[in-house]
Motif scaffolding. Structure first.
Motif, PDB file in Angstrom:
ATOM      1  N   TRP A  36     -22.979  14.707  16.044  1.00  0.00           N
ATOM      2  CA  TRP A  36     -22.292  15.164  14.845  1.00  0.00           C
ATOM      3  C   TRP A  36     -23.280  15.948  13.984  1.00  0.00           C
ATOM      4  N   PHE A  37     -22.789  17.044  13.461  1.00  0.00           N
ATOM      5  CA  PHE A  37     -23.544  17.883  12.545  1.00  0.00           C
ATOM      6  C   PHE A  37     -22.698  18.077  11.297  1.00  0.00           C
ATOM      7  N   ARG A  38     -23.313  18.573  10.244  1.00  0.00           N
ATOM      8  CA  ARG A  38     -22.547  18.893   9.044  1.00  0.00           C
ATOM      9  C   ARG A  38     -23.155  20.114   8.361  1.00  0.00           C
ATOM     10  N   GLN A  39     -22.295  20.797   7.644  1.00  0.00           N
ATOM     11  CA  GLN A  39     -22.741  21.990   6.947  1.00  0.00           C
ATOM     12  C   GLN A  39     -22.054  22.068   5.590  1.00  0.00           C
ATOM     13  N   ALA A  40     -22.860  22.028   4.555  1.00  0.00           N
ATOM     14  CA  ALA A  40     -22.353  22.168   3.193  1.00  0.00           C
ATOM     15  C   ALA A  40     -22.389  23.645   2.792  1.00  0.00           C
ATOM     16  N   PRO A  41     -21.587  24.041   1.831  1.00  0.00           N
ATOM     17  CA  PRO A  41     -21.570  25.448   1.403  1.00  0.00           C
ATOM     18  C   PRO A  41     -22.952  25.933   0.997  1.00  0.00           C
ATOM     19  N   GLY A  42     -23.337  27.069   1.548  1.00  0.00           N
ATOM     20  CA  GLY A  42     -24.624  27.657   1.207  1.00  0.00           C
ATOM     21  C   GLY A  42     -25.817  27.017   1.872  1.00  0.00           C
ATOM     22  N   GLN A  82     -18.199   6.584  12.240  1.00  0.00           N
ATOM     23  CA  GLN A  82     -17.764   5.743  11.133  1.00  0.00           C
ATOM     24  C   GLN A  82     -18.713   5.968   9.971  1.00  0.00           C
ATOM     25  N   MET A  83     -18.174   6.380   8.845  1.00  0.00           N
ATOM     26  CA  MET A  83     -18.989   6.704   7.682  1.00  0.00           C
ATOM     27  C   MET A  83     -18.640   5.754   6.542  1.00  0.00           C
ATOM     28  N   ASN A  84     -19.586   4.937   6.159  1.00  0.00           N
ATOM     29  CA  ASN A  84     -19.393   3.975   5.072  1.00  0.00           C
ATOM     30  C   ASN A  84     -20.266   4.351   3.886  1.00  0.00           C
ATOM     31  N   SER A  85     -19.945   3.786   2.740  1.00  0.00           N
ATOM     32  CA  SER A  85     -20.725   4.014   1.517  1.00  0.00           C
ATOM     33  C   SER A  85     -20.965   5.501   1.293  1.00  0.00           C
ATOM     34  N   LEU A  86     -19.917   6.259   1.377  1.00  0.00           N
ATOM     35  CA  LEU A  86     -20.046   7.709   1.265  1.00  0.00           C
ATOM     36  C   LEU A  86     -20.530   8.123  -0.120  1.00  0.00           C
ATOM     37  N   LYS A  87     -21.327   9.185  -0.125  1.00  0.00           N
ATOM     38  CA  LYS A  87     -21.920   9.717  -1.344  1.00  0.00           C
ATOM     39  C   LYS A  87     -21.463  11.161  -1.544  1.00  0.00           C
ATOM     40  N   PRO A  88     -21.500  11.654  -2.759  1.00  0.00           N
ATOM     41  CA  PRO A  88     -21.122  13.059  -2.976  1.00  0.00           C
ATOM     42  C   PRO A  88     -21.937  14.023  -2.109  1.00  0.00           C
ATOM     43  N   GLU A  89     -23.183  13.703  -1.850  1.00  0.00           N
ATOM     44  CA  GLU A  89     -24.016  14.583  -1.022  1.00  0.00           C
ATOM     45  C   GLU A  89     -23.621  14.576   0.446  1.00  0.00           C
ATOM     46  N   ASP A  90     -22.698  13.713   0.843  1.00  0.00           N
ATOM     47  CA  ASP A  90     -22.176  13.748   2.209  1.00  0.00           C
ATOM     48  C   ASP A  90     -21.065  14.789   2.357  1.00  0.00           C
ATOM     49  N   SER A  92     -19.295  17.872   3.206  1.00  0.00           N
ATOM     50  CA  SER A  92     -19.618  18.938   4.151  1.00  0.00           C
ATOM     51  C   SER A  92     -18.445  19.138   5.103  1.00  0.00           C
ATOM     52  N   VAL A  93     -18.534  20.195   5.869  1.00  0.00           N
ATOM     53  CA  VAL A  93     -17.708  20.313   7.070  1.00  0.00           C
ATOM     54  C   VAL A  93     -18.487  19.633   8.191  1.00  0.00           C
ATOM     55  N   TYR A  94     -17.835  18.709   8.876  1.00  0.00           N
ATOM     56  CA  TYR A  94     -18.473  17.960   9.952  1.00  0.00           C
ATOM     57  C   TYR A  94     -18.005  18.507  11.300  1.00  0.00           C
ATOM     58  N   TYR A  95     -18.970  18.757  12.171  1.00  0.00           N
ATOM     59  CA  TYR A  95     -18.711  19.288  13.499  1.00  0.00           C
ATOM     60  C   TYR A  95     -19.241  18.317  14.545  1.00  0.00           C
ATOM     61  N   CYS A  96     -18.536  18.216  15.664  1.00  0.00           N
ATOM     62  CA  CYS A  96     -19.126  17.541  16.807  1.00  0.00           C
ATOM     63  C   CYS A  96     -19.463  18.584  17.866  1.00  0.00           C
ATOM     64  N   GLN A 126     -13.252  18.851   7.299  1.00  0.00           N
ATOM     65  CA  GLN A 126     -13.829  18.798   5.970  1.00  0.00           C
ATOM     66  C   GLN A 126     -13.863  17.365   5.444  1.00  0.00           C
ATOM     67  N   VAL A 127     -15.016  16.975   4.935  1.00  0.00           N
ATOM     68  CA  VAL A 127     -15.166  15.692   4.241  1.00  0.00           C
ATOM     69  C   VAL A 127     -15.616  15.997   2.821  1.00  0.00           C
ATOM     70  N   THR A 128     -14.852  15.515   1.858  1.00  0.00           N
ATOM     71  CA  THR A 128     -15.184  15.716   0.452  1.00  0.00           C
ATOM     72  C   THR A 128     -15.275  14.362  -0.227  1.00  0.00           C
ATOM     73  N   VAL A 129     -16.426  14.107  -0.844  1.00  0.00           N
ATOM     74  CA  VAL A 129     -16.651  12.853  -1.551  1.00  0.00           C
ATOM     75  C   VAL A 129     -16.807  13.191  -3.035  1.00  0.00           C
ATOM     76  N   SER A 130     -15.836  12.771  -3.811  1.00  0.00           N
ATOM     77  CA  SER A 130     -15.829  13.148  -5.223  1.00  0.00           C
ATOM     78  C   SER A 130     -15.066  12.125  -6.049  1.00  0.00           C
ATOM     79  N   SER A 131     -15.569  11.886  -7.244  1.00  0.00           N
ATOM     80  CA  SER A 131     -14.875  10.980  -8.152  1.00  0.00           C
ATOM     81  C   SER A 131     -13.924  11.755  -9.054  1.00  0.00           C
TER      82      SER A 131
END
Length: 131
Positions: A36-42, A82-90, A92-96, A126-131
């Motif tokens: 798994w890889f991820r890429q955030a904007p920019g 499986q992604m637990n305790s997700l943070k805003p910095e997670d 990203s777009v996630y790719y396998c 897309q995974v977005t972690v936001s309050s």
């Protein structure tokens, strides 16, 4: 035709969990390393985790160690993250991706999640972690 398809992304709050799925077709996941890889904007695409059914091992980058778990189901030809305790910095777009050049994730360590080793990629989720 060799293909990978990701699913399971969404919008969650900090501290929540998500499970991403990576379904393979045209090849058997137990013959390849799946990462798994991820890429955030920019930002550049970065490795997150690697799973090798053949070697029976896994690798996680420090940023997700202890929070994410990668696993595979050979019968379903699918690898999960499986992604637990997700943070805003997670966020990203996630790719396998699949590689027949990575023989052991744990043995290769951070080298197991270098994008250049991987020839087959999914379209991303897309995974977005936001309050």
């Amino acid at each position: 035709q060799v293909q990978l398809g990701e699913s399971g992304g969404g919008v969650v709050q900090p501290g929540d969990s998500l499970r991403l799925s990576c379904a393979a077709s045209g090849f058997a996941v137990d013959d390849y390393a799946i990462a798994w890889f991820r890429q955030a904007p920019g930002k550049e695409r970065e490795g997150v985790s690697c799973f090798s059914s053949g070697a029976g091992d896994t690798y996680y980058v420090d940023a997700v160690q202890g929070r994410f778990t990668i696993s595979g189901d050979n019968a379903k030809n699918t690898v999960y993250l499986q992604m637990n305790s997700l943070k805003p910095e997670d966020t990203s777009v996630y790719y396998c991706a699949a590689s027949n050049r990575v023989s052991t994730c744990r043995g290769m360590g951070v080298l197991s999640v270098i994008t250049g080793w991987y020839a087959t990629w999914g379209q991303g989720t897309q995974v977005t972690v936001s309050s």
